[in-house]
Design a protein around this motif. Structure first.
Motif, PDB file in Angstrom:
ATOM      1  N   VAL A 189       0.837  -1.202   0.000  1.00  0.00           N
ATOM      2  CA  VAL A 189       0.000   0.000   0.000  1.00  0.00           C
ATOM      3  C   VAL A 189       0.870   1.250   0.000  1.00  0.00           C
ATOM      4  O   VAL A 189       0.631   2.199  -0.761  1.00  0.00           O
ATOM      5  CB  VAL A 189      -0.955  -0.002   1.212  1.00  0.00           C
ATOM      6  N   GLU A 190       1.902   1.266   0.847  1.00  0.00           N
ATOM      7  CA  GLU A 190       2.785   2.435   0.908  1.00  0.00           C
ATOM      8  C   GLU A 190       3.528   2.634  -0.409  1.00  0.00           C
ATOM      9  O   GLU A 190       3.726   3.775  -0.853  1.00  0.00           O
ATOM     10  CB  GLU A 190       3.768   2.269   2.068  1.00  0.00           C
ATOM     11  N   GLU A 191       3.944   1.539  -1.040  1.00  0.00           N
ATOM     12  CA  GLU A 191       4.629   1.651  -2.325  1.00  0.00           C
ATOM     13  C   GLU A 191       3.688   2.244  -3.380  1.00  0.00           C
ATOM     14  O   GLU A 191       4.093   3.105  -4.175  1.00  0.00           O
ATOM     15  CB  GLU A 191       5.125   0.279  -2.772  1.00  0.00           C
ATOM     16  N   TYR A 192       2.439   1.796  -3.373  1.00  0.00           N
ATOM     17  CA  TYR A 192       1.466   2.355  -4.318  1.00  0.00           C
ATOM     18  C   TYR A 192       1.291   3.848  -4.064  1.00  0.00           C
ATOM     19  O   TYR A 192       1.296   4.655  -5.001  1.00  0.00           O
ATOM     20  CB  TYR A 192       0.121   1.640  -4.188  1.00  0.00           C
ATOM     21  N   CYS A 193       1.112   4.214  -2.818  1.00  0.00           N
ATOM     22  CA  CYS A 193       0.917   5.631  -2.477  1.00  0.00           C
ATOM     23  C   CYS A 193       2.125   6.457  -2.911  1.00  0.00           C
ATOM     24  O   CYS A 193       1.975   7.557  -3.477  1.00  0.00           O
ATOM     25  CB  CYS A 193       0.681   5.791  -0.980  1.00  0.00           C
ATOM     26  N   ARG A 194       3.304   5.949  -2.664  1.00  0.00           N
ATOM     27  CA  ARG A 194       4.531   6.663  -3.039  1.00  0.00           C
ATOM     28  C   ARG A 194       4.581   6.871  -4.556  1.00  0.00           C
ATOM     29  O   ARG A 194       4.951   7.935  -5.040  1.00  0.00           O
ATOM     30  CB  ARG A 194       5.734   5.860  -2.562  1.00  0.00           C
ATOM     31  N   ASP A 195       4.185   5.843  -5.312  1.00  0.00           N
ATOM     32  CA  ASP A 195       4.239   5.911  -6.771  1.00  0.00           C
ATOM     33  C   ASP A 195       3.138   6.776  -7.372  1.00  0.00           C
ATOM     34  O   ASP A 195       3.238   7.179  -8.534  1.00  0.00           O
ATOM     35  CB  ASP A 195       4.145   4.507  -7.367  1.00  0.00           C
TER      36      ASP A 195
END
Length: 342
Positions: A189-195
């Protein structure tokens, strides 16, 4: 498209153009093969959509989601995989879904699908498999006409600053983290948000809160027309039923609402402004009662859509296609596209 009878109920007998936001209506000859008709008329449908912003095809006789999937294939457009959904829906095939879960006795406000994301569908398909007993019409509004009719003060502020969407995933109201992101794994989830230029914060109780800054006004990728493209009113607290809003504020606090919107500079959007946006939509709304078998194609940037409250077994299938990046629809006056936001 010489084999198609053009019958637009919004035009005069003298052949005047329909008003902005109104679709051209195309009738399919009786007994014609659905997929074959779409394949033969693909280029004509695209031209009509580019000219009018929406096209209603009557007489296709669509009966199930597989028929809608076949239409999508024949249109030769790439399906869009939904992410960041605000409500649950059933997926039938890539890009083909049920409508978002929404109470039938409440209208769904005007919006542009996934306009708060960096990658959204440029094309929406709506297929009516069963028309309701009453109500339930789909409504359309031309995004440029809506923008031009908004009061100058709020419109210019939104153009200048964009808009903020805040979401709280509490696991009880609205989409869950897994519904929105396709996973409940925190790292993913954090990786998606960062991207995707989304700020996030995990709360002490494990709930997720996010904030994203997007453009409120963009230029259409084909032709550059200015479009009011957002879900500012739809996802604002003042659009909620007053009793529902009071309950949610009491239960989760003013900062814990499932979703809410602000000006891009962080300023609060008051109830009067939300009502003004709603009035601008209403002034340019074209209402289309469904008939079973209808197919509606909508340019998602140029044309907003909504639906009325209804009674009876309304069955509509939704398809999302033609993935479009926000950075191909540049903001009119410096509002954020999401690039570089953290």
């Amino acid at each position: 498209m010489s084999a198609i009878e053009t019958a637009d109920p919004t035009t005069s007998p003298h052949g005047l153009e329909p008003p902005p936001g109104a679709p051209v209506m195309l009738r399919v000859p009786d007994g014609d093969d659905t997929a074959g008709w779409v394949s033969r008329n693909r280029d004509g449908l695209r031209s009509a959509l580019e000219e009018h912003g929406a096209v209603l095809v009557r007489g296709l006789g669509l009966r199930d989601a597989s028929g809608v999937e076949a239409v999508l294939r024949q249109l030769a457009v790439e399906p869009v995989r939904e992410r960041e959904a605000f409500a649950t829906r059933e997926t039938y095939a890539p890009g083909v879904h049920s409508p978002s879960a929404w109470p039938s006795n409440q209208p769904m406000c005007m919006h542009h699908e996934l306009s708060y994301t960096l990658d959204f569908p440029g094309l929406m398909l709506f297929a009516c498999l069963a028309e309701p007993t009453s109500g339930g019409a789909v409504c359309l509004a031309d995004a440029s006409a809506v923008l031009d009719s908004l009061p100058r003060g709020p419109a210019e502020r939104f153009e200048r600053t964009g808009w903020l969407l805040t979401r709280s995933y509490n696991g009880e109201i609205g989409a869950t983290v897994a519904d929105a992101f396709g996973t409940d794994d925190r790292y993913a989830v954090e990786e998606y948000c960062r991207d995707h230029a989304i700020d996030w914060a995990w709360q002490p109780d494990g709930a997720l809160r996010t904030t994203q800054h997007r453009s409120a006004v963009v230029r259409h990728p084909a032709g550059g027309r200015r479009c009011w493209f957002n879900q500012i009113a739809f996802l604002n607290e003042w659009t909620l039923d007053p009793e529902v809003r009071a309950y949610l504020v009491d239960e989760y606090g003013a900062d814990g609402l499932p979703f809410n919107t602000r000006y891009g500079d962080g300023g609060t959007i008051d109830e009067d402004t939300v009502r003004l946006i709603g009035a601008a939509y209403q002034a340019h709304t074209v209402r289309l009662p469904w008939r079973a078998g209808d197919l509606l194609l909508v340019d998602n940037v140029r044309t907003a859509h909504s639906r009325e409250a209804y009674e009876g077994p309304r069955d509509v299938v939704v398809a999302m296609a033609a993935p479009t990046r926000l950075d191909t629809c540049p903001p009119v006056a410096g509002a954020a596209t999401g690039a570089g936001l953290r």
